[in-house]
Write an enzyme that holds these catalytic residues in place. Structure first.
Site, PDB file in Angstrom:
ATOM      1  N   CYS A 156       0.812  -1.231   0.000  1.00  0.00           N
ATOM      2  CA  CYS A 156       0.000   0.000   0.000  1.00  0.00           C
ATOM      3  C   CYS A 156       0.837   1.268   0.000  1.00  0.00           C
ATOM      4  CB  CYS A 156      -0.913   0.024   1.211  1.00  0.00           C
ATOM      5  SG  CYS A 156      -2.297  -1.072   1.007  1.00  0.00           S
TER       6      CYS A 156
HETATM    7  N1  CO8 Z   1     -20.357  -9.190   6.790  1.00  0.00           N
HETATM    8  C1  CO8 Z   1     -20.954  -9.200   8.016  1.00  0.00           C
HETATM    9  N2  CO8 Z   1     -20.272  -9.331   9.169  1.00  0.00           N
HETATM   10  C2  CO8 Z   1     -18.941  -9.478   9.084  1.00  0.00           C
HETATM   11  C3  CO8 Z   1     -18.264  -9.492   7.847  1.00  0.00           C
HETATM   12  C4  CO8 Z   1     -19.011  -9.334   6.672  1.00  0.00           C
HETATM   13  N3  CO8 Z   1     -18.454  -9.325   5.467  1.00  0.00           N
HETATM   14  N4  CO8 Z   1     -16.940  -9.655   8.087  1.00  0.00           N
HETATM   15  C5  CO8 Z   1     -16.797  -9.745   9.412  1.00  0.00           C
HETATM   16  N5  CO8 Z   1     -17.995  -9.652  10.016  1.00  0.00           N
HETATM   17  C6  CO8 Z   1     -18.282  -9.738  11.454  1.00  0.00           C
HETATM   18  C7  CO8 Z   1     -17.271 -10.551  12.199  1.00  0.00           C
HETATM   19  O1  CO8 Z   1     -17.593 -11.920  12.146  1.00  0.00           O
HETATM   20  C8  CO8 Z   1     -17.368  -9.996  13.611  1.00  0.00           C
HETATM   21  O2  CO8 Z   1     -18.506 -10.579  14.246  1.00  0.00           O
HETATM   22  P1  CO8 Z   1     -18.465 -10.906  15.830  1.00  0.00           P
HETATM   23  O3  CO8 Z   1     -18.269  -9.564  16.510  1.00  0.00           O
HETATM   24  O4  CO8 Z   1     -19.811 -11.527  16.074  1.00  0.00           O
HETATM   25  O5  CO8 Z   1     -17.286 -11.824  16.031  1.00  0.00           O
HETATM   26  C9  CO8 Z   1     -17.707  -8.523  13.378  1.00  0.00           C
HETATM   27  O6  CO8 Z   1     -18.220  -8.431  12.038  1.00  0.00           O
HETATM   28  C10 CO8 Z   1     -16.504  -7.605  13.499  1.00  0.00           C
HETATM   29  O7  CO8 Z   1     -15.415  -8.146  12.690  1.00  0.00           O
HETATM   30  P2  CO8 Z   1     -14.005  -7.463  12.639  1.00  0.00           P
HETATM   31  O8  CO8 Z   1     -13.498  -7.290  14.026  1.00  0.00           O
HETATM   32  O9  CO8 Z   1     -13.152  -8.224  11.667  1.00  0.00           O
HETATM   33  O10 CO8 Z   1     -14.430  -6.056  11.983  1.00  0.00           O
HETATM   34  P3  CO8 Z   1     -13.690  -4.677  12.017  1.00  0.00           P
HETATM   35  O11 CO8 Z   1     -14.556  -3.678  12.637  1.00  0.00           O
HETATM   36  O12 CO8 Z   1     -12.282  -4.782  12.513  1.00  0.00           O
HETATM   37  O13 CO8 Z   1     -13.631  -4.318  10.458  1.00  0.00           O
HETATM   38  C11 CO8 Z   1     -12.006  -4.293   8.669  1.00  0.00           C
HETATM   39  C12 CO8 Z   1     -12.928  -5.149   9.577  1.00  0.00           C
HETATM   40  C13 CO8 Z   1     -12.921  -3.429   7.825  1.00  0.00           C
HETATM   41  C14 CO8 Z   1     -11.189  -5.215   7.802  1.00  0.00           C
HETATM   42  C15 CO8 Z   1     -11.121  -3.396   9.560  1.00  0.00           C
HETATM   43  O14 CO8 Z   1     -10.524  -4.167  10.579  1.00  0.00           O
HETATM   44  C16 CO8 Z   1     -10.024  -2.701   8.773  1.00  0.00           C
HETATM   45  O15 CO8 Z   1     -10.246  -2.057   7.770  1.00  0.00           O
HETATM   46  N6  CO8 Z   1      -8.811  -2.740   9.306  1.00  0.00           N
HETATM   47  C17 CO8 Z   1      -7.677  -2.035   8.701  1.00  0.00           C
HETATM   48  C18 CO8 Z   1      -7.102  -2.936   7.705  1.00  0.00           C
HETATM   49  C19 CO8 Z   1      -6.061  -2.255   6.843  1.00  0.00           C
HETATM   50  O16 CO8 Z   1      -5.887  -1.074   6.787  1.00  0.00           O
HETATM   51  N7  CO8 Z   1      -5.383  -3.078   6.134  1.00  0.00           N
HETATM   52  C20 CO8 Z   1      -4.449  -2.633   5.187  1.00  0.00           C
HETATM   53  C21 CO8 Z   1      -4.568  -3.605   4.101  1.00  0.00           C
HETATM   54  S1  CO8 Z   1      -4.162  -2.968   2.609  1.00  0.00           S
HETATM   55  C22 CO8 Z   1      -2.482  -3.212   2.302  1.00  0.00           C
HETATM   56  O17 CO8 Z   1      -1.648  -3.192   3.125  1.00  0.00           O
HETATM   57  C23 CO8 Z   1      -2.116  -3.478   0.906  1.00  0.00           C
HETATM   58  C24 CO8 Z   1      -1.962  -4.940   0.702  1.00  0.00           C
HETATM   59  C25 CO8 Z   1      -1.779  -5.209  -0.746  1.00  0.00           C
HETATM   60  C26 CO8 Z   1      -3.065  -5.091  -1.571  1.00  0.00           C
HETATM   61  C27 CO8 Z   1      -3.843  -6.346  -1.590  1.00  0.00           C
HETATM   62  C28 CO8 Z   1      -4.860  -6.354  -2.675  1.00  0.00           C
HETATM   63  C29 CO8 Z   1      -5.814  -7.588  -2.653  1.00  0.00           C
END
Ligand code: CO8
Length: 374
Positions: A156
């Site tokens: 990224c």
């Molecule tokens: N639909 C419904 N519910 C869901 C879903 C879904 N799709 N996914 C998860 N849930 C549920 C979970 O099961 C969980 O339920 P419970 O509380 O009952 O256990 C609840 O929602 C909360 O789950 P999370 O804790 O996982 O949710 P978050 O609030 O943390 O949100 C995110 C998830 C959106 C992924 C968030 O954590 C995020 O954005 N974090 C930052 C990530 C980030 O910045 N990463 C950088 C990656 S990019 C990068 O570095 C480049 C890589 C190279 C590119 C790759 C290209 C493919």
């Protein structure tokens, strides 16, 4: 030391897009098929049933409503769930080079120069469609550029790291005008069968032209005041796809050969780190948060950006101080902060200052302080 200016930016947006509702419908159809096909094993406890995804969760957790992609039908077909992109003959331009050329034309126009004025090309992105020859050298050839070109990958942070490389080259005199371009086909390395991440990414290409201020034709570009890079090893965002996969055939198609992350950990660890980095970078340049008109942040998560900007400024930011493109483009890896800069820079007046900042896998982070010239 030479002064370096960003004189042009370009954006290529794929024609096809997918809304959250469309993506979720396809994912949920896959889940229903999987659960029906494994009903007996689920009943006996051998296999865990899959759970539906939800548009409401996606928008609330990330700010994403839509993403652009290079191939929609393959991604949305619940029996395929990957973009379907034909291999091209070696004589034809590669897809990433083609995207790069489209974004570059727009950047050249703003800079008021032609491709032959460029003397170095950097293609910097989170995945390259082949090992070699470098995509950048193909771009160089297609544009008729003399000089040299190379590819680089810092996930990224590829664009901000690319900007520092380009600036250093111009400052040292090894190049006068550099094209730095970010063709991101994130859909090609995203697991659309993974509920936790299937919604995160989109495809796009951005281009940035950096020049020696003395020879720049566009006199109202953005001077680069300073750049700062940071990296610290982490397994929390990882993709194990690579040239040794065929040497371990049994594991070749495992899930870790696509994007995987511990999103919550990334959120918690990276957000404070980036806020501190921006604050320190400003201080090193005799600047304070209130000197900033705008921050063009990496577009991974709306809540993450709100946290970072609030920590830097000390109060809730307005849209104007921290524009988002996540709703429309989703996370486009290295291109995200550059899309924001490209779309929200024209209203800057001479002397106004802003920060372009990226962060992601590695961990890696890059901060670029810019000031409108002219
Ligand atoms: N639909 C419904 N519910 C869901 C879903 C879904 N799709 N996914 C998860 N849930 C549920 C979970 O099961 C969980 O339920 P419970 O509380 O009952 O256990 C609840 O929602 C909360 O789950 P999370 O804790 O996982 O949710 P978050 O609030 O943390 O949100 C995110 C998830 C959106 C992924 C968030 O954590 C995020 O954005 N974090 C930052 C990530 C980030 O910045 N990463 C950088 C990656 S990019 C990068 O570095 C480049 C890589 C190279 C590119 C790759 C290209 C493919």
């Amino acid at each position: 030391m030479k002064q370096v200016v960003v004189t042009g930016t370009g954006l290529y947006t794929p024609e096809q897009s997918i809304s959250n509702d469309e993506l979720v419908a396809s994912y949920n159809a896959y889940v229903d098929n999987f659960n029906a096909g494994n009903a007996a094993a689920i009943e006996s406890g051998e296999v865990e049933a899959l759970t539906h995804s939800a548009s409401g969760f996606i928008e609330k957790a990330s700010g994403i409503k839509n993403r652009y992609v290079m191939n929609k039908t393959g991604i949305l077909d619940s029996n395929v769930m990957t973009p379907q992109i034909e291999e091209r003959p070696n004589e034809a331009p590669s897809l990433q080079a083609e995207m790069a050329i489209k974004a570059t034309h727009q950047a050249l126009e703003e800079a008021g120069i032609t491709a032959s004025d460029i003397d170095a090309v950097i293609v910097s992105c989170s995945n390259l469609q082949r090992a070699y020859p470098a995509i950048s050298i193909e771009v160089q050839s297609l544009l008729g550029i003399e000089g040299f070109a190379f590819d680089m990958n810092v996930a990224c942070s590829s664009a901000t790291f690319g900007i520092q490389m380009a600036r250093d080259m111009v400052r040292s005199g090894s190049a006068k005008r550099v094209l730095m371009v970010n063709p991101e086909i994130c859909s090609g390395h995203l697991n659309f069968r993974d509920r936790d991440s299937h919604f995160i990414f989109g495809d796009v290409c951005t281009a940035v032209i950096l020049e020696d201020a003395e020879i720049a034709k566009n006199k109202s570009g953005f001077e680069i005041i300073d750049t700062k890079l940071f990296s610290q090893f982490s397994n929390n965002i990882r993709n194990n796809f690579g040239f040794l996969n065929r040497a371990a055939e049994h594991a070749r198609d495992d899930k870790d050969k696509l994007f995987i992350q511990n999103g919550r950990k990334v959120f918690r660890e990276v957000s404070p780190l980036v806020a501190t980095m921006i604050t320190e970078h400003l201080a090193e340049n005799g600047l304070e948060a209130q000197d900033l008109r705008r921050m063009w942040l990496h577009q991974a998560n709306r809540n993450m950006n709100d946290f970072i900007v609030k920590k830097v400024l000390g109060y809730e930011p307005e849209f104007d101080q921290q524009p988002t493109v996540l709703d429309e483009y989703a996370n486009t890896s290295s291109a995200g902060s550059i899309i924001a800069f490209h779309k929200y820079k024209q209203d800057f007046k001479a002397g106004e200052t802003g920060v372009i900042c990226s962060f992601g896998a590695g961990y890696s982070a890059g901060s670029v302080i810019v000031r409108r010239a002219g």
